[in-house]
Design an enzyme around this catalytic site. Structure first.
Site, short mmCIF file in Angstrom:
data_model
loop_
_atom_site.label_atom_id
_atom_site.label_comp_id
_atom_site.label_asym_id
_atom_site.label_seq_id
_atom_site.Cartn_x
_atom_site.Cartn_y
_atom_site.Cartn_z
N ASP A 154 -29.40 16.58 8.48
CA ASP A 154 -28.59 15.58 9.17
C ASP A 154 -27.19 16.17 9.27
O ASP A 154 -26.81 17.04 8.50
CB ASP A 154 -28.59 14.21 8.47
CG ASP A 154 -28.33 14.27 6.98
OD1 ASP A 154 -27.80 15.29 6.49
OD2 ASP A 154 -28.65 13.31 6.27
N GLU B 203 -34.59 19.71 -5.83
CA GLU B 203 -33.23 19.99 -6.32
C GLU B 203 -33.21 20.45 -7.78
O GLU B 203 -32.64 19.79 -8.64
CB GLU B 203 -32.33 18.77 -6.10
CG GLU B 203 -32.23 18.39 -4.62
CD GLU B 203 -31.37 17.15 -4.38
OE1 GLU B 203 -30.76 16.63 -5.34
OE2 GLU B 203 -31.32 16.70 -3.22
N ASN C 287 -37.63 22.37 -3.10
CA ASN C 287 -36.68 21.86 -2.11
C ASN C 287 -35.28 21.83 -2.70
O ASN C 287 -35.07 21.33 -3.81
CB ASN C 287 -37.11 20.44 -1.71
CG ASN C 287 -36.46 19.95 -0.44
OD1 ASN C 287 -36.36 20.67 0.54
ND2 ASN C 287 -36.01 18.70 -0.46
N GLU D 184 -34.47 18.56 5.62
CA GLU D 184 -33.78 17.27 5.59
C GLU D 184 -32.51 17.27 6.43
O GLU D 184 -31.52 16.60 6.08
CB GLU D 184 -33.41 16.90 4.14
CG GLU D 184 -34.56 16.82 3.17
CD GLU D 184 -34.13 16.35 1.79
OE1 GLU D 184 -32.99 15.86 1.64
OE2 GLU D 184 -34.95 16.45 0.85
N HIS E 2 -28.26 19.60 4.84
CA HIS E 2 -27.36 18.46 5.04
C HIS E 2 -25.96 18.98 5.40
O HIS E 2 -25.45 19.91 4.77
CB HIS E 2 -27.25 17.62 3.77
CG HIS E 2 -28.52 16.96 3.37
ND1 HIS E 2 -29.12 15.97 4.11
CD2 HIS E 2 -29.32 17.14 2.27
CE1 HIS E 2 -30.23 15.56 3.51
NE2 HIS E 2 -30.37 16.26 2.39
#
Length: 560
Positions: A481, A364, A412, A479, A448
């Site tokens: 979700d 990030e 990332n 990642e 996300h």
């Protein structure tokens, strides 16, 4: 059941026990020597002929903004699990130098780390000092003990303390001193795991003996915690289907050490459904580097060893991050930060050289908001950026490449799946890195989806993966979700993103940010009782959601 000979029946039961990871021979029927198990993987502990020497690491968990400091005492995740029935007694012989305080934990349920906060479940802590004997009991209803009792005592350097479950009470004693409290069902699940801790800066203490005894018709037995090979995956598992897709694609999930050690169902899902493991918390700086001269690889090693035993690729998360840094690291002088950061990268990546296939080297790097000088995201402001500007990214990747030349190195980021300022800023950043010769191999799209109505357009995501390929960069879904606004919408989102990855040859893997809502990182912070999220493919009871079937269908279609 058909008639079986006694020998066949015994073999049948033994196989069932092995597959369920639930049976292991007792060390003895009514007594168990708990130091005979594995104590070599406990943070701060050294096992030797005289017992287990305990050195305080002062492990704490800070909040995402860097504040706070929740205690995170070590748990022996790879050591003996005591199986109990009825009433029992545990006796510990402690050798404690003058001035030191010794703490021994008995956990009926292993504490769980939920994205940088520790949920204390049922357990107790015994604390011994020169002048006090204490018993703290957690009932799973709060981060604080439900009961915390202290009695005065004059403890010699070597003392034996005993804790008993006795007819509805928990009783702690040392010599003539006795502390008794009502038992809130701490060990009703039938197992006990152990933890130890010491006060940092004080002399080490030694756990010289630890044994359990059954009382009044109860029973005790010991098994070593199973974190090794699980049964072979079924052919219709996600990992099995992914291996037969048009091109083999690693299917992964972020995984945590605590439930791998303490939850047989979670462990079975992890090993049978996934071919890649992302280290969820264990290798973030505050967990792996708790002190300036202290590294703690115990939980990371557990994850990496579990992956190796189950033929899983490991993605390391994360070497450099503006969050998840221990307090001491946050307080390093600006002039020393480059040295601290690069030493950290070299040490952690070097420890796992040849065992971790790829890393999130920088996590990030963009600011969360569109507050840059051009109306888009600039660099996130944090201790590394403040000291080195954008060059901190170059230095981190260069150090990681030197530490492990064979590992793939990723940057990332979140929120870059759609067209707009955030994607533009990320593309411009990686283009500059490539121009400067920074050894970055790829970009992770976190993917996300945390709000109702939010979604990822697979076509735009495919376009961004292709744009990165033109720069010579791979991509991965790192990642994902998905907010559980409805099971069908959730399933469509998971499947759409997987389909986008499968369709682009430079998309190297697809990983969810967790397996089950039981341990999902979107659980409400510091909530008692736990308020889990609803973002992951398996629910709180480890039951498949429609998302699992949608992922399977997508993989089957790719294999036709």
């Amino acid at each position: 059941m058909p008639n079986l000979s006694r020998a066949c029946l015994t073999l049948f039961v033994s196989v069932l026990c092995l597959l369920a990871s639930a049976c292991s021979p007792a060390r003895s029927g009514g007594r168990a020597d708990l130091l005979a198990g594995d104590w070599s993987h406990v943070p701060g502990a050294t096992a030797g002929s005289g017992g287990v020497r305990i050195h305080g690491l002062g492990r704490q968990i800070v909040l995402q903004d860097g504040t706070g400091g929740q205690p995170h005492p070590p748990v022996n995740l790879r050591g003996p699990q005591l199986q109990v029935r009825g009433d029992f007694r545990v006796s510990a012989t402690v050798h404690r130098p003058a001035g030191q305080t010794a703490s021994l934990y008995l956990y009926g349920e292993v504490p769980i780390v939920y994205d940088e906060w520790r949920q204390m479940r049922r357990g107790l802590r015994i604390t011994v000092s020169e002048r006090a004997l204490s018993l703290a009991v957690w009932d799973g209803g709060s981060a604080a003990p439900a009961v915390d009792r202290t009695a005065p005592v004059t403890a010699p350097a070597t003392v034996t303390v005993t804790v008993e479950r006795d007819a509805g009470d928990l009783v702690l004693s040392a010599g003539d001193t006795r502390v008794s409290v009502p038992d809130p069902g701490v060990f009703d699940a039938g197992s006990v795991m152990f933890g130890v801790d010491a006060v940092p800066g004080e002399p080490d203490w030694t756990l010289a003996a630890l044994e359990a005894t059954a009382r009044d018709g109860g029973g005790v037995a010991v098994r070593d915690t199973r974190t090794a090979r699980e049964p072979a995956p079924p052919s219709d598992s996600l990992r099995g289907l992914a291996e037969d897709a048009g091109r083999p694609l690693p299917i992964g999930a972020a995984m945590a050490a605590e439930p791998l050690a303490g939850d047989d169902g979670y462990r079975a899902l992890a090993a049978t459904q996934f071919s890649m493991l992302t280290t969820e918390n264990a290798l973030k700086p505050q967990f792996v580097h708790p002190g300036p001269d202290t590294y703690d690889f115990t939980e990371g090693d557990l994850l990496v060893d579990f992956a190796a035993a189950n033929r899983m690729r490991v993605h390391g998360h994360t070497l450099v991050f503006g969050e998840a840094n221990p307090r001491w690291m946050q307080q390093v002088a600006v002039a020393d930060r480059e040295r601290v950061m690069t030493d950290h990268v070299r040490t952690v990546a070097g420890h796992y050289r040849g065992r971790v296939a790829e890393w999130d080297v920088v996590n990030e790097p963009l600011s969360p908001d569109d507050d840059g000088p051009d109306g888009g995201p600039g660099l996130r402001e944090h201790l590394w950026q403040e000291a080195m500007g954008e060059s901190y990214i170059d230095k981190a990747f260069t150090a990681a490449r030197a530490a492990d030349p064979e590992a793939k190195l990723y940057l990332n980021e979140f929120g870059a799946e759609a067209d707009g300022p955030r994607w533009d800023a990320l593309y411009a950043l990686v283009a500059r890195l490539k121009e400067r010769g920074v050894p970055v191999d790829g970009v992770g799209f976190q993917s996300h989806i945390h709000e109702a109505g939010d979604h990822i357009d697979p076509a735009q995501l495919r376009s961004h993966i292709a744009d990165l390929a033109e720069l010579g960069l791979s991509a991965r879904i790192s990642e994902i979700d998905v907010y559980g606004e409805s099971p069908d919408v959730q399933a469509t989102q998971f499947a759409g993103v997987l389909g986008a990855c499968l369709s682009e040859p430079t998309c190297t893997s697809f990983s969810t940010w967790g397996i089950t809502d039981r341990y999902g990182s979107t659980a409400e912070h510091d909530s008692y009782p736990l308020e889990p999220g609803d973002e992951l493919p398996w629910d709180q009871l480890l039951r498949e959601k429609p998302a699992v079937a949608a992922l399977r269908d997508t993989l089957r279609a790719a294999g036709r």
